[in-house]
Design an enzyme around this catalytic site. Structure first.
Site, PDB file in Angstrom:
ATOM      1  N   LYS A  11       0.822  -1.218   0.000  1.00 34.78           N
ATOM      2  CA  LYS A  11       0.000   0.000   0.000  1.00 34.78           C
ATOM      3  C   LYS A  11       0.860   1.274   0.000  1.00 34.78           C
ATOM      4  O   LYS A  11       2.075   1.210   0.246  1.00 34.78           O
ATOM      5  CB  LYS A  11      -0.933  -0.032   1.209  1.00 34.78           C
ATOM      6  CG  LYS A  11      -1.990  -1.141   1.119  1.00 34.78           C
ATOM      7  CD  LYS A  11      -2.981  -1.068   2.287  1.00 34.78           C
ATOM      8  CE  LYS A  11      -4.075  -2.101   2.143  1.00 34.78           C
ATOM      9  NZ  LYS A  11      -5.093  -1.988   3.227  1.00 34.78           N
ATOM     10  N   TYR A  51     -12.592  -2.901  -3.267  1.00 32.67           N
ATOM     11  CA  TYR A  51     -13.159  -2.772  -1.925  1.00 32.67           C
ATOM     12  C   TYR A  51     -14.686  -2.695  -1.941  1.00 32.67           C
ATOM     13  O   TYR A  51     -15.281  -2.175  -0.990  1.00 32.67           O
ATOM     14  CB  TYR A  51     -12.560  -1.547  -1.234  1.00 32.67           C
ATOM     15  CG  TYR A  51     -11.120  -1.756  -0.786  1.00 32.67           C
ATOM     16  CD1 TYR A  51     -10.786  -2.791   0.087  1.00 32.67           C
ATOM     17  CD2 TYR A  51     -10.102  -0.917  -1.218  1.00 32.67           C
ATOM     18  CE1 TYR A  51      -9.476  -2.994   0.502  1.00 32.67           C
ATOM     19  CE2 TYR A  51      -8.785  -1.102  -0.795  1.00 32.67           C
ATOM     20  CZ  TYR A  51      -8.485  -2.148   0.068  1.00 32.67           C
ATOM     21  OH  TYR A  51      -7.188  -2.337   0.498  1.00 32.67           O
ATOM     22  N   PHE A  59     -15.557   3.712   7.212  1.00 31.14           N
ATOM     23  CA  PHE A  59     -14.183   3.981   6.777  1.00 31.14           C
ATOM     24  C   PHE A  59     -14.014   3.901   5.265  1.00 31.14           C
ATOM     25  O   PHE A  59     -12.910   4.093   4.750  1.00 31.14           O
ATOM     26  CB  PHE A  59     -13.202   3.013   7.463  1.00 31.14           C
ATOM     27  CG  PHE A  59     -13.464   1.545   7.216  1.00 31.14           C
ATOM     28  CD1 PHE A  59     -12.999   0.913   6.058  1.00 31.14           C
ATOM     29  CD2 PHE A  59     -14.179   0.782   8.133  1.00 31.14           C
ATOM     30  CE1 PHE A  59     -13.239  -0.427   5.823  1.00 31.14           C
ATOM     31  CE2 PHE A  59     -14.423  -0.570   7.907  1.00 31.14           C
ATOM     32  CZ  PHE A  59     -13.954  -1.175   6.741  1.00 31.14           C
ATOM     33  N   ARG A  87      -2.011 -14.536   3.910  1.00 32.66           N
ATOM     34  CA  ARG A  87      -2.780 -13.902   4.991  1.00 32.66           C
ATOM     35  C   ARG A  87      -2.031 -14.038   6.313  1.00 32.66           C
ATOM     36  O   ARG A  87      -1.980 -13.121   7.115  1.00 32.66           O
ATOM     37  CB  ARG A  87      -4.175 -14.528   5.099  1.00 32.66           C
ATOM     38  CG  ARG A  87      -5.109 -14.221   3.953  1.00 32.66           C
ATOM     39  CD  ARG A  87      -5.547 -12.774   3.881  1.00 32.66           C
ATOM     40  NE  ARG A  87      -6.417 -12.378   4.967  1.00 32.66           N
ATOM     41  CZ  ARG A  87      -7.118 -11.239   4.981  1.00 32.66           C
ATOM     42  NH1 ARG A  87      -7.045 -10.385   3.955  1.00 32.66           N
ATOM     43  NH2 ARG A  87      -7.870 -10.923   5.994  1.00 32.66           N
ATOM     44  N   THR A  93      -5.531  -7.426  10.526  1.00 32.61           N
ATOM     45  CA  THR A  93      -5.855  -6.187   9.802  1.00 32.61           C
ATOM     46  C   THR A  93      -5.319  -4.952  10.518  1.00 32.61           C
ATOM     47  O   THR A  93      -4.798  -4.033   9.880  1.00 32.61           O
ATOM     48  CB  THR A  93      -7.388  -6.080   9.641  1.00 32.61           C
ATOM     49  OG1 THR A  93      -7.847  -7.234   8.932  1.00 32.61           O
ATOM     50  CG2 THR A  93      -7.773  -4.825   8.879  1.00 32.61           C
ATOM     51  N   ARG A 104       2.391  -6.744   8.808  1.00 31.97           N
ATOM     52  CA  ARG A 104       1.679  -5.610   9.427  1.00 31.97           C
ATOM     53  C   ARG A 104       2.172  -5.357  10.849  1.00 31.97           C
ATOM     54  O   ARG A 104       2.246  -4.213  11.291  1.00 31.97           O
ATOM     55  CB  ARG A 104       0.176  -5.886   9.409  1.00 31.97           C
ATOM     56  CG  ARG A 104      -0.448  -5.688   8.018  1.00 31.97           C
ATOM     57  CD  ARG A 104      -1.833  -6.269   7.983  1.00 31.97           C
ATOM     58  NE  ARG A 104      -2.611  -5.853   6.818  1.00 31.97           N
ATOM     59  CZ  ARG A 104      -3.764  -6.422   6.482  1.00 31.97           C
ATOM     60  NH1 ARG A 104      -4.260  -7.414   7.228  1.00 31.97           N
ATOM     61  NH2 ARG A 104      -4.424  -6.009   5.423  1.00 31.97           N
ATOM     62  N   ASN A 114      -2.360   0.198   6.668  1.00 35.60           N
ATOM     63  CA  ASN A 114      -1.879  -1.069   7.251  1.00 35.60           C
ATOM     64  C   ASN A 114      -0.976  -1.885   6.319  1.00 35.60           C
ATOM     65  O   ASN A 114      -1.026  -3.110   6.309  1.00 35.60           O
ATOM     66  CB  ASN A 114      -3.050  -1.885   7.788  1.00 35.60           C
ATOM     67  CG  ASN A 114      -3.992  -2.348   6.704  1.00 35.60           C
ATOM     68  OD1 ASN A 114      -3.851  -1.939   5.552  1.00 35.60           O
ATOM     69  ND2 ASN A 114      -4.938  -3.202   7.051  1.00 35.60           N
ATOM     70  N   HIS A 117      -2.290  -5.286   1.278  1.00 31.61           N
ATOM     71  CA  HIS A 117      -3.556  -5.975   1.031  1.00 31.61           C
ATOM     72  C   HIS A 117      -3.256  -7.388   0.578  1.00 31.61           C
ATOM     73  O   HIS A 117      -2.259  -7.619  -0.100  1.00 31.61           O
ATOM     74  CB  HIS A 117      -4.335  -5.249  -0.078  1.00 31.61           C
ATOM     75  CG  HIS A 117      -5.492  -6.051  -0.607  1.00 31.61           C
ATOM     76  ND1 HIS A 117      -6.722  -6.072   0.025  1.00 31.61           N
ATOM     77  CD2 HIS A 117      -5.594  -6.901  -1.660  1.00 31.61           C
ATOM     78  CE1 HIS A 117      -7.517  -6.902  -0.645  1.00 31.61           C
ATOM     79  NE2 HIS A 117      -6.875  -7.403  -1.670  1.00 31.61           N
ATOM     80  N   GLU A 128      -9.963 -10.379  -7.736  1.00 29.40           N
ATOM     81  CA  GLU A 128      -8.985  -9.296  -7.629  1.00 29.40           C
ATOM     82  C   GLU A 128      -7.906  -9.401  -8.721  1.00 29.40           C
ATOM     83  O   GLU A 128      -7.480  -8.380  -9.268  1.00 29.40           O
ATOM     84  CB  GLU A 128      -8.368  -9.299  -6.223  1.00 29.40           C
ATOM     85  CG  GLU A 128      -9.411  -8.930  -5.171  1.00 29.40           C
ATOM     86  CD  GLU A 128      -8.976  -9.171  -3.726  1.00 29.40           C
ATOM     87  OE1 GLU A 128      -7.791  -9.497  -3.497  1.00 29.40           O
ATOM     88  OE2 GLU A 128      -9.834  -9.024  -2.838  1.00 29.40           O
TER      89      GLU A 128
HETATM   90  P1  DAT Z   1      -8.101  -6.978   5.384  1.00 35.13           P
HETATM   91  O1  DAT Z   1      -7.346  -5.922   4.617  1.00 35.13           O
HETATM   92  O2  DAT Z   1      -7.277  -7.565   6.499  1.00 35.13           O
HETATM   93  O3  DAT Z   1      -8.723  -8.040   4.493  1.00 35.13           O
HETATM   94  P2  DAT Z   1     -10.748  -5.827   5.644  1.00 35.13           P
HETATM   95  O4  DAT Z   1     -11.082  -6.485   4.350  1.00 35.13           O
HETATM   96  O5  DAT Z   1     -11.690  -6.054   6.792  1.00 35.13           O
HETATM   97  O6  DAT Z   1      -9.285  -6.226   6.139  1.00 35.13           O
HETATM   98  O7  DAT Z   1     -10.654  -4.259   5.436  1.00 35.13           O
HETATM   99  C1  DAT Z   1     -10.088  -3.726   4.251  1.00 35.13           C
HETATM  100  C2  DAT Z   1      -9.233  -2.541   4.612  1.00 35.13           C
HETATM  101  O8  DAT Z   1     -10.060  -1.504   5.150  1.00 35.13           O
HETATM  102  C3  DAT Z   1      -8.213  -2.825   5.715  1.00 35.13           C
HETATM  103  O9  DAT Z   1      -7.026  -3.374   5.196  1.00 35.13           O
HETATM  104  C4  DAT Z   1      -8.008  -1.467   6.318  1.00 35.13           C
HETATM  105  C5  DAT Z   1      -9.377  -0.814   6.193  1.00 35.13           C
HETATM  106  N1  DAT Z   1     -10.152  -0.968   7.445  1.00 35.13           N
HETATM  107  C6  DAT Z   1     -10.750  -2.081   7.888  1.00 35.13           C
HETATM  108  N2  DAT Z   1     -11.380  -1.872   9.068  1.00 35.13           N
HETATM  109  C7  DAT Z   1     -11.149  -0.559   9.358  1.00 35.13           C
HETATM  110  C8  DAT Z   1     -11.530   0.293  10.438  1.00 35.13           C
HETATM  111  N3  DAT Z   1     -12.269  -0.142  11.454  1.00 35.13           N
HETATM  112  N4  DAT Z   1     -11.116   1.601  10.393  1.00 35.13           N
HETATM  113  C9  DAT Z   1     -10.378   2.067   9.371  1.00 35.13           C
HETATM  114  N5  DAT Z   1      -9.987   1.310   8.321  1.00 35.13           N
HETATM  115  C10 DAT Z   1     -10.371   0.024   8.310  1.00 35.13           C
HETATM  116 MG    MG Z   2     -10.227  -7.867   3.131  1.00 29.73          MG
END
Ligand code: DAT
Ligand code: MG
Length: 135
Positions: A11, A51, A59, A87, A93, A104, A114, A117, A128
């Site tokens: 990222k 996304y 968010f 993963r 996350t 991470r 973070n 991805h 994807e």
């Molecule tokens: P991951 O990237 O581990 O698959 P996710 O799919 O739940 O996690 O979320 C996608 C992205 O969105 C994540 O990498 C960072 C952001 N994100 C997730 N939860 C968040 C939150 N509570 N506040 C801010 N950003 C968030």
């Molecule tokens: Mg995800």
């Protein structure tokens, strides 16, 4: 387990912070194969497609603005159990909760930036990969 493909992305915070090499090393160390790798600036359309499952969440808008804010490294990775291996390598996350030794956990600080991805399932990976490596 089976040979799988997964989509990873370093990222903008990690690219800007000079962490590409160290992250790529950890991916290589697993023994998985890097099939495609490209530095790119995502379009809004690519970001929204990646996304889509988060649309409407509090968010979401900041997530999209962040992921298009600077260059990323797109990676197509393959190998035995690639989705789960990556993963695990990435960690939780929220970097504050990610185990030390994960990408991470070691390179990130906050959930909104973070570090990377990674596809969360074989089905997500197929979707994807089609978005980011259409050819
Ligand atoms: P991951 O990237 O581990 O698959 P996710 O799919 O739940 O996690 O979320 C996608 C992205 O969105 C994540 O990498 C960072 C952001 N994100 C997730 N939860 C968040 C939150 N509570 N506040 C801010 N950003 C968030
Ligand atoms: Mg995800």
């Amino acid at each position: 387990m089976a040979v799988e493909q997964t989509y990873l992305m370093i990222k903008p915070d990690a690219v800007a912070g000079g962490k590409i090499g160290r992250i790529i090393s950890r991916i290589e160390d697993t023994g998985l194969t890097i099939e495609r790798m490209e530095l790119a600036h995502l379009t809004f359309e690519q970001a929204a497609a990646n996304y889509a499952e988060h649309e409407g969440k509090p968010f979401y808008d900041s997530l999209i603005a962040y992921i298009v804010s600077g260059p990323v490294v797109k990676l197509l990775i393959s190998g035995e159990g690639a989705v789960a291996v990556c993963r695990k390598l990435m960690g939780a996350t929220n970097p504050a909760e990610a185990t030390p030794g994960t990408i991470r956990g070691d390179f990130g600080l906050t959930v909104d930036a973070n570090v990377m991805h990674g596809s969360d399932s074989v089905e997500s990976a197929e979707r994807e990969v089609a978005i980011f490596f259409p050819n």
